[in-house]
Design a protein around this motif. Structure first.
Motif, PDB file in Angstrom:
ATOM      1  N   PHE A 129      -1.027  -1.765  -7.052  1.00  0.00           N
ATOM      2  CA  PHE A 129       0.198  -2.234  -6.348  1.00  0.00           C
ATOM      3  C   PHE A 129       0.160  -3.784  -6.122  1.00  0.00           C
ATOM      4  O   PHE A 129      -0.965  -4.318  -5.886  1.00  0.00           O
ATOM      5  CB  PHE A 129       0.022  -1.738  -4.620  1.00  0.00           C
ATOM      6  N   ARG A 130       1.042  -4.283  -6.311  1.00  0.00           N
ATOM      7  CA  ARG A 130       1.315  -5.720  -6.179  1.00  0.00           C
ATOM      8  C   ARG A 130       2.643  -6.502  -5.371  1.00  0.00           C
ATOM      9  O   ARG A 130       3.655  -5.391  -5.631  1.00  0.00           O
ATOM     10  CB  ARG A 130       1.535  -6.603  -7.554  1.00  0.00           C
ATOM     11  N   SER A 131       2.563  -7.351  -4.586  1.00  0.00           N
ATOM     12  CA  SER A 131       3.664  -7.766  -4.051  1.00  0.00           C
ATOM     13  C   SER A 131       3.483  -9.141  -3.262  1.00  0.00           C
ATOM     14  O   SER A 131       2.180  -9.580  -3.317  1.00  0.00           O
ATOM     15  CB  SER A 131       4.060  -6.791  -2.766  1.00  0.00           C
ATOM     16  N   ARG A 132       4.388  -9.714  -2.792  1.00  0.00           N
ATOM     17  CA  ARG A 132       4.785 -10.963  -1.867  1.00  0.00           C
ATOM     18  C   ARG A 132       5.911 -11.058  -1.386  1.00  0.00           C
ATOM     19  O   ARG A 132       6.987 -10.589  -1.811  1.00  0.00           O
ATOM     20  CB  ARG A 132       4.078 -12.124  -2.606  1.00  0.00           C
ATOM     21  N   ALA A 133       6.066 -11.443  -0.156  1.00  0.00           N
ATOM     22  CA  ALA A 133       7.189 -11.671   0.447  1.00  0.00           C
ATOM     23  C   ALA A 133       7.486 -13.205   0.303  1.00  0.00           C
ATOM     24  O   ALA A 133       6.779 -14.103  -0.296  1.00  0.00           O
ATOM     25  CB  ALA A 133       6.894 -11.385   2.049  1.00  0.00           C
ATOM     26  N   LYS A 134       8.818 -13.442   0.822  1.00  0.00           N
ATOM     27  CA  LYS A 134       9.335 -15.009   0.504  1.00  0.00           C
ATOM     28  C   LYS A 134       8.490 -15.897   1.221  1.00  0.00           C
ATOM     29  O   LYS A 134       8.289 -15.676   2.670  1.00  0.00           O
ATOM     30  CB  LYS A 134      10.678 -15.119   1.000  1.00  0.00           C
ATOM     31  N   ALA A 142      -3.757  -4.534  -4.925  1.00  0.00           N
ATOM     32  CA  ALA A 142      -4.574  -3.499  -4.481  1.00  0.00           C
ATOM     33  C   ALA A 142      -4.591  -2.268  -5.838  1.00  0.00           C
ATOM     34  O   ALA A 142      -3.456  -1.748  -6.064  1.00  0.00           O
ATOM     35  CB  ALA A 142      -3.941  -2.789  -3.418  1.00  0.00           C
ATOM     36  N   THR A 143      -5.868  -2.118  -6.207  1.00  0.00           N
ATOM     37  CA  THR A 143      -6.094  -1.324  -7.334  1.00  0.00           C
ATOM     38  C   THR A 143      -6.862   0.168  -6.854  1.00  0.00           C
ATOM     39  O   THR A 143      -8.138  -0.417  -6.399  1.00  0.00           O
ATOM     40  CB  THR A 143      -6.816  -1.844  -8.314  1.00  0.00           C
ATOM     41  N   THR A 171      -9.782  -1.841  -4.859  1.00  0.00           N
ATOM     42  CA  THR A 171     -10.217  -3.353  -4.854  1.00  0.00           C
ATOM     43  C   THR A 171      -9.010  -4.154  -4.835  1.00  0.00           C
ATOM     44  O   THR A 171      -7.814  -3.874  -4.956  1.00  0.00           O
ATOM     45  CB  THR A 171     -10.515  -3.658  -6.459  1.00  0.00           C
ATOM     46  N   LEU A 172      -9.214  -5.038  -3.793  1.00  0.00           N
ATOM     47  CA  LEU A 172      -8.102  -6.122  -3.340  1.00  0.00           C
ATOM     48  C   LEU A 172      -8.462  -7.497  -4.156  1.00  0.00           C
ATOM     49  O   LEU A 172      -9.321  -8.089  -4.150  1.00  0.00           O
ATOM     50  CB  LEU A 172      -8.208  -6.168  -1.904  1.00  0.00           C
ATOM     51  N   LYS A 173      -7.170  -7.849  -4.663  1.00  0.00           N
ATOM     52  CA  LYS A 173      -7.233  -9.462  -5.315  1.00  0.00           C
ATOM     53  C   LYS A 173      -6.113 -10.231  -4.743  1.00  0.00           C
ATOM     54  O   LYS A 173      -5.062  -9.565  -4.228  1.00  0.00           O
ATOM     55  CB  LYS A 173      -7.385  -9.220  -6.724  1.00  0.00           C
ATOM     56  N   LEU A 189       1.472   2.463 -13.120  1.00  0.00           N
ATOM     57  CA  LEU A 189       0.608   3.427 -13.518  1.00  0.00           C
ATOM     58  C   LEU A 189      -0.042   3.132 -14.605  1.00  0.00           C
ATOM     59  O   LEU A 189       0.656   2.938 -15.725  1.00  0.00           O
ATOM     60  CB  LEU A 189       1.509   4.726 -13.423  1.00  0.00           C
ATOM     61  N   ILE A 190      -1.517   3.173 -14.814  1.00  0.00           N
ATOM     62  CA  ILE A 190      -2.276   2.756 -15.855  1.00  0.00           C
ATOM     63  C   ILE A 190      -2.897   4.007 -16.325  1.00  0.00           C
ATOM     64  O   ILE A 190      -3.456   4.893 -15.574  1.00  0.00           O
ATOM     65  CB  ILE A 190      -3.462   1.702 -15.418  1.00  0.00           C
ATOM     66  N   LYS A 191      -2.451   4.316 -17.762  1.00  0.00           N
ATOM     67  CA  LYS A 191      -3.019   5.663 -18.343  1.00  0.00           C
ATOM     68  C   LYS A 191      -2.858   6.897 -17.597  1.00  0.00           C
ATOM     69  O   LYS A 191      -3.613   7.663 -17.169  1.00  0.00           O
ATOM     70  CB  LYS A 191      -4.572   5.529 -18.571  1.00  0.00           C
TER      71      LYS A 191
END
Length: 515
Positions: A129-134, A142-143, A171-173, A189-191
């Motif tokens: 999951f990836r995101s950001r707000a304005k 988050a993986t 994992t959070l990055k 969605l990976i693999k």
């Protein structure tokens, strides 16, 4: 009987509250029967984010919302991204690591249980999951490692709980913004596993599912789409549609309804008329609105068309399958003959956790009770259509037989006695055709077409009656003519197929003419 001992403690210690790891399995691989349901969950969240962006002034309207599904068959990746509000950096971790604690509960948002986010976890090696707000300077990621989750779920360690799995599998990055939008949310969605025709990477199956289930706009090729959209536009999220593009396609995914239904490669039916209806709740408020398309009801509509059944929708997202309202029809088979939708507006009629049924209560029963007359109307239309087809079939068969018998008479190879019986049969067939034309349930245009054809056939019969035919046996000795006619009478009389019999006699006459 002994009384239970009273515990004097005022509350529970944190150590006494234990959430087992199997809860995670229920939220991921065990939650949905159809793997494609994960697309519904992520698109549902995306549409809520787009609505929030409109409310916050980030987008002018839901028409400016964009939901993209990108499939990478080589690296086996699926990315679903929206340009909604996104998740702010300060709330990202809490939102991504919460379970069944959606901030949407109590609002009119489509999702509210907070469990659909992990619906793909049981099908992939990694869920990202990836995101950001304005205004955020970083993109947060988050993986979830699906392999770690499966290993820990399969272990016999009874002390492992939900918290321990999250600590090891997630994992959070923080990522640099780079080319990411100013506000967005995406899931990758990976693999994904190869499931039944590789469904999670099968563009055709994904588009078919999304077009039926998700809040896509009606196709320009659906003449009733604008009228239905106007009806739904008065009811909030039920009337909102969103641009969903797969692999950068120019055209968004459209709902599957068109101006006709394909029963087979050679058989199709045009959609005839639209009926709309409204249902009141127990307390007199709007409970549902719906629409029904009447057509010629030739039989069960093939499932591959994606339009059959009276389908239920909440927030313009489908609930369950095309047979959800099967009980409203007098006969089960008529459900598959139907084209229509019921958009539920009553907030007390709630989809269950898997969104394949509604939670049972009096408010759902009220809607079903009001839908029974709709089911009865469809049944009447189906039966009338069946009667019309039977009358038309009788008309067409009689017309074919008249022409067959006229050909026999024109051949001139039968006796006067047999010719008289054929003329009587033609008279009976014409009477059947006249009776079929007068069937009172035919539309005027159909009746006019049938009368025109009947008139043409009657003229052909009259023309033959006035025409003097030559004797095809004139080259034969007179003593043999009667014998040949009796033989030919027997061939016609004993043949199941008069067309085949005529072909045989034509060959015999040709041989006789050359002898």
């Amino acid at each position: 009987m002994a009384e239970a001992a009273h515990i004097d403690d005022e509350g529970f210690d944190d150590a006494e509250i234990f959430v087992g790891k199997d809860v995670l399995e229920l939220l991921s691989s065990s939650m949905y029967v159809n793997p494609l349901s994960i697309f519904r969950e992520y698109i549902q969240n995306a549409t809520d984010a787009v609505d929030d962006a409109v409310a916050a002034g980030l987008l002018a309207s839901s028409n400016d919302g964009l939901i993209e599904i990108n499939l990478d068959h080589i690296d086996r990746r699926v990315v679903i991204r929206d340009n909604g509000t996104g998740l702010a950096n300060q709330t990202f971790a809490r939102r991504m690591l919460s379970f069944g604690a959606s901030d949407k509960r109590g609002t009119d948002a489509r999702g509210f249980r907070g469990v659909g986010r992990l619906s793909a976890l049981g099908y992939v090696q990694q869920l990202v999951f990836r995101s950001r707000a304005k205004g955020d300077t970083k993109v947060l990621e988050a993986t979830w490692d699906g392999r770690v989750v499966k290993r820990m779920l399969a272990s016999n360690d009874r002390d492992s709980d939900l918290r321990s799995i999250v600590r090891e599998a997630v994992t959070l990055k923080r990522l640099e913004p780079d080319d990411y939008p100013a506000h967005f949310f995406e899931v990758e969605l990976i693999k994904p596993r190869r499931i039944a025709n590789d469904r999670l990477l099968n563009e055709i199956e994904i588009e078919s599912f999304v077009s039926q289930v998700c809040p896509c706009p009606f196709s320009p090729e659906f003449s009733f789409g604008e009228e239905i959209a106007d009806l739904l536009s008065q009811h909030g999220r039920a009337g909102k549609a969103y641009r969903i593009h797969i692999n950068g396609s120019e055209e968004p995914v459209y709902r599957p309804y068109r101006d006709h239904v394909e029963y087979s490669d050679t058989k199709r039916a045009s959609l005839r008329s639209l009926k709309t209806f409204k249902i009141e709740s127990i307390d007199g408020e709007p409970a549902a609105v719906g629409w029904l398309i009447h057509h010629d009801y030739q039989g069960a509509i093939p499932a591959a068309q994606g339009v059959r059944g009276l389908r239920a929708r909440v927030g313009n997202i489908q609930v369950g399958h095309d047979r959800l309202f099967l009980e409203i029809f007098p006969e089960d088979r008529f459900c598959s003959w139907t084209i229509g939708e019921v958009h539920v507006l009553d907030g007390r009629v709630v989809p269950n956790g898997r969104r394949d049924e509604f939670e049972s209560n009096a408010h759902l029963d009220n809607i079903i009770a009001h839908l029974r007359p709709v089911g009865a109307e469809v049944a009447r239309e189906c039966r009338v259509s069946s009667q019309k087809r039977n009358r038309l079939k009788t008309f067409e068969l009689a017309a074919d037989k008249v022409y067959e018998k006229l050909d026999v008479l024109k051949q001139g190879a039968i006796s006067d006695r047999f010719a008289k019986s054929i003329r009587a049969e033609i008279g009976t067939l014409l009477s059947e055709m006249r009776k079929a034309v007068e069937f009172d349930l035919f539309e005027d245009v159909d009746r006019r077409a049938m009368r025109s054809r009947l008139t043409t056939i009657e003229k052909a019969v009259d023309a033959h009656a006035r025409k003097a035919e030559g004797d095809i046996f004139e080259h034969l000795p007179e003593r043999k003519r009667a014998t040949y006619k009796e033989v030919f009478d027997l061939i016609y009389d004993c043949s199941v197929n008069q067309v085949t019999a005529k072909s045989l006699i034509d060959r015999m006459l040709d041989r006789l003419s050359r002898s």
